[in-house]
Write a protein that holds these residues in place. Sequence first.
Motif, PDB file in Angstrom:
ATOM      1  N   ASP A  23      -3.188  16.224 -35.855  1.00 37.75           N
ATOM      2  CA  ASP A  23      -3.142  15.673 -34.502  1.00 37.75           C
ATOM      3  C   ASP A  23      -4.458  15.996 -33.812  1.00 37.75           C
ATOM      4  OD1 ASP A  23      -0.429  15.060 -34.935  1.00 37.75           O
ATOM      5  OD2 ASP A  23       0.160  17.065 -34.271  1.00 37.75           O
ATOM      6  N   PHE A  24      -4.848  15.167 -32.858  1.00 33.51           N
ATOM      7  CA  PHE A  24      -6.016  15.429 -32.035  1.00 33.51           C
ATOM      8  C   PHE A  24      -5.572  15.668 -30.593  1.00 33.51           C
ATOM      9  CE2 PHE A  24      -8.719  12.522 -34.958  1.00 33.51           C
ATOM     10  CZ  PHE A  24      -8.946  13.579 -35.823  1.00 33.51           C
ATOM     11  N   ALA A  25      -6.224  16.611 -29.938  1.00 32.42           N
ATOM     12  CA  ALA A  25      -6.014  16.854 -28.503  1.00 32.42           C
ATOM     13  C   ALA A  25      -7.359  16.673 -27.818  1.00 32.42           C
ATOM     14  CB  ALA A  25      -5.467  18.261 -28.280  1.00 32.42           C
ATOM     15  N   LEU A  26      -7.465  15.634 -26.975  1.00 31.39           N
ATOM     16  CA  LEU A  26      -8.750  15.223 -26.422  1.00 31.39           C
ATOM     17  C   LEU A  26      -8.802  15.460 -24.910  1.00 31.39           C
ATOM     18  CD1 LEU A  26      -9.094  11.739 -28.210  1.00 31.39           C
ATOM     19  CD2 LEU A  26      -9.578  14.024 -29.119  1.00 31.39           C
ATOM     20  N   GLN A  27      -9.741  16.287 -24.486  1.00 35.43           N
ATOM     21  CA  GLN A  27      -9.946  16.522 -23.051  1.00 35.43           C
ATOM     22  C   GLN A  27     -10.692  15.357 -22.401  1.00 35.43           C
ATOM     23  OE1 GLN A  27     -11.893  20.272 -22.141  1.00 35.43           O
ATOM     24  NE2 GLN A  27      -9.926  21.229 -21.748  1.00 35.43           N
ATOM     25  N   GLY A  28     -10.661  15.366 -21.071  1.00 39.64           N
ATOM     26  CA  GLY A  28     -11.410  14.385 -20.299  1.00 39.64           C
ATOM     27  C   GLY A  28     -12.685  14.990 -19.748  1.00 39.64           C
ATOM     28  N   GLY A  29     -13.565  14.116 -19.233  1.00 40.79           N
ATOM     29  CA  GLY A  29     -14.822  14.605 -18.668  1.00 40.79           C
ATOM     30  C   GLY A  29     -15.822  13.504 -18.395  1.00 40.79           C
ATOM     31  N   GLY A  30     -15.350  12.324 -17.948  1.00 41.34           N
ATOM     32  CA  GLY A  30     -16.270  11.247 -17.612  1.00 41.34           C
ATOM     33  C   GLY A  30     -17.106  10.807 -18.802  1.00 41.34           C
ATOM     34  N   SER A  31     -18.381  10.577 -18.574  1.00 42.07           N
ATOM     35  CA  SER A  31     -19.250  10.116 -19.656  1.00 42.07           C
ATOM     36  C   SER A  31     -19.458  11.186 -20.717  1.00 42.07           C
ATOM     37  CB  SER A  31     -20.601   9.662 -19.095  1.00 42.07           C
ATOM     38  OG  SER A  31     -21.288  10.734 -18.487  1.00 42.07           O
ATOM     39  N   HIS A  32     -19.109  12.441 -20.420  1.00 40.12           N
ATOM     40  CA  HIS A  32     -19.166  13.479 -21.449  1.00 40.12           C
ATOM     41  C   HIS A  32     -18.175  13.188 -22.582  1.00 40.12           C
ATOM     42  CE1 HIS A  32     -20.954  16.757 -18.565  1.00 40.12           C
ATOM     43  NE2 HIS A  32     -21.696  15.679 -18.656  1.00 40.12           N
ATOM     44  N   GLY A  33     -17.267  12.248 -22.335  1.00 38.44           N
ATOM     45  CA  GLY A  33     -16.362  11.815 -23.388  1.00 38.44           C
ATOM     46  C   GLY A  33     -17.090  11.186 -24.565  1.00 38.44           C
ATOM     47  N   ALA A  34     -18.366  10.822 -24.382  1.00 39.10           N
ATOM     48  CA  ALA A  34     -19.149  10.297 -25.508  1.00 39.10           C
ATOM     49  C   ALA A  34     -19.372  11.380 -26.557  1.00 39.10           C
ATOM     50  CB  ALA A  34     -20.489   9.743 -25.007  1.00 39.10           C
ATOM     51  N   PHE A  35     -19.324  12.639 -26.154  1.00 37.31           N
ATOM     52  CA  PHE A  35     -19.395  13.749 -27.119  1.00 37.31           C
ATOM     53  C   PHE A  35     -18.165  13.707 -28.028  1.00 37.31           C
ATOM     54  CE2 PHE A  35     -18.363  18.240 -28.145  1.00 37.31           C
ATOM     55  CZ  PHE A  35     -19.526  18.613 -28.804  1.00 37.31           C
ATOM     56  N   THR A  36     -17.000  13.470 -27.434  1.00 32.43           N
ATOM     57  CA  THR A  36     -15.769  13.319 -28.221  1.00 32.43           C
ATOM     58  C   THR A  36     -15.868  12.111 -29.139  1.00 32.43           C
ATOM     59  OG1 THR A  36     -14.458  14.347 -26.463  1.00 32.43           O
ATOM     60  CG2 THR A  36     -13.266  12.986 -28.064  1.00 32.43           C
ATOM     61  N   TRP A  37     -16.450  11.026 -28.638  1.00 32.28           N
ATOM     62  CA  TRP A  37     -16.683   9.840 -29.468  1.00 32.28           C
ATOM     63  C   TRP A  37     -17.410  10.226 -30.753  1.00 32.28           C
ATOM     64  CZ3 TRP A  37     -21.346   6.296 -28.135  1.00 32.28           C
ATOM     65  CH2 TRP A  37     -21.520   5.328 -29.120  1.00 32.28           C
ATOM     66  N   GLY A  38     -18.479  11.019 -30.638  1.00 34.48           N
ATOM     67  CA  GLY A  38     -19.232  11.439 -31.810  1.00 34.48           C
ATOM     68  C   GLY A  38     -18.392  12.252 -32.777  1.00 34.48           C
TER      69      GLY A  38
END
Length: 353
Positions: free
Chosen positions: A20-35
Amino acid sequence: MNSKDSTGRSGSRRATVAVDFALQGGGSHGAFTWGILDRLLEESWLKIDGISGTSAGAMNASVMADGFTEGGAAGARAALDRYWRYVADAARFSPFQRSPVDRMMGRWTLDHSPLFVGMDIISRLFSPYDLQSRGTNPLRRLLEELIDFERLKRSPIKLFISATNVRTGRVRVFRNGEITPDVLLASACLPTLFQAIEIDGEAYWDGGYSGNPTLTPLIRECDSKDTILIPINPITRPGTPTTARDILNRLNEISFNAVALKELRMMALLRQVASNTAGSDSEGARWAQMRVHLVPNDIMATLGYSSKLNAEWDFLSMLKEEGRKAASTFLEANGDGIGVTSTFDIDRLLDLA
């Protein structure tokens, strides 16, 4: 000579592990999660069972699950790439741009942008109800164009999207069949910038206030026993903030991390209790059996609040590459532990508490 996969494990193939993945929020910093997601999707041995996401994490989760439904891992990666390119294209017309000096110095901050400074001041004096009409969030059209919400209902990936009920202050978790553009906008609704999103007669704000992200549905409703946490907000940040903006930023980071840390502490406590209790069918035993892994996000401690509104393609691309590097480092150090043992010591959280 034996070949090795990206985790360093000998052999050309590895047994599939449900995660499972647990993904935090953070505006455009979400592009880090994208990577990070882009890199993990290259690992065919990882079978994604569920994703809990909040704010930007909710966007990444929904876009990824929809793309996966249509085209598997390759479709998920393409969908994420398309989403963030759309975000960058829309940002070309945004009034929030880096100052010429910041561009020249290679800084990603918007702290010196006149319009950002003005917005920061105005948001402390006036509410969104004083300044804007409803339905003006630019993300709405993007979400409607890029996500097939009917297809999302039959995705093999279970989605859990968090939003905060304004009236009760409690988290509401939306699942695949309930997810709409309004749900995603509610999950990312910062109350100082946007009016609350109304769903089923209730008003909702950003899910980060009540679950960033929530772990409970991953444990109760998914078959996987391995949860990979992908944080955005730094848990620790060196130094003491002294400016008004830095103080507010750190307060937001602490509050947005608090619920997830509380759930992890509960998991650690239940694990200790279950180890001393006979039987393995109880709710507590299920929590205790979970294995937790955390992808490091060291770069986030170098970025300030204002850069969360910076959606320039160069910035998003840099964050993506940093996310891919972080995921590769995580796999090299902890890949063999996935499916076997926790690689993040949640028991230490009890000691800290």
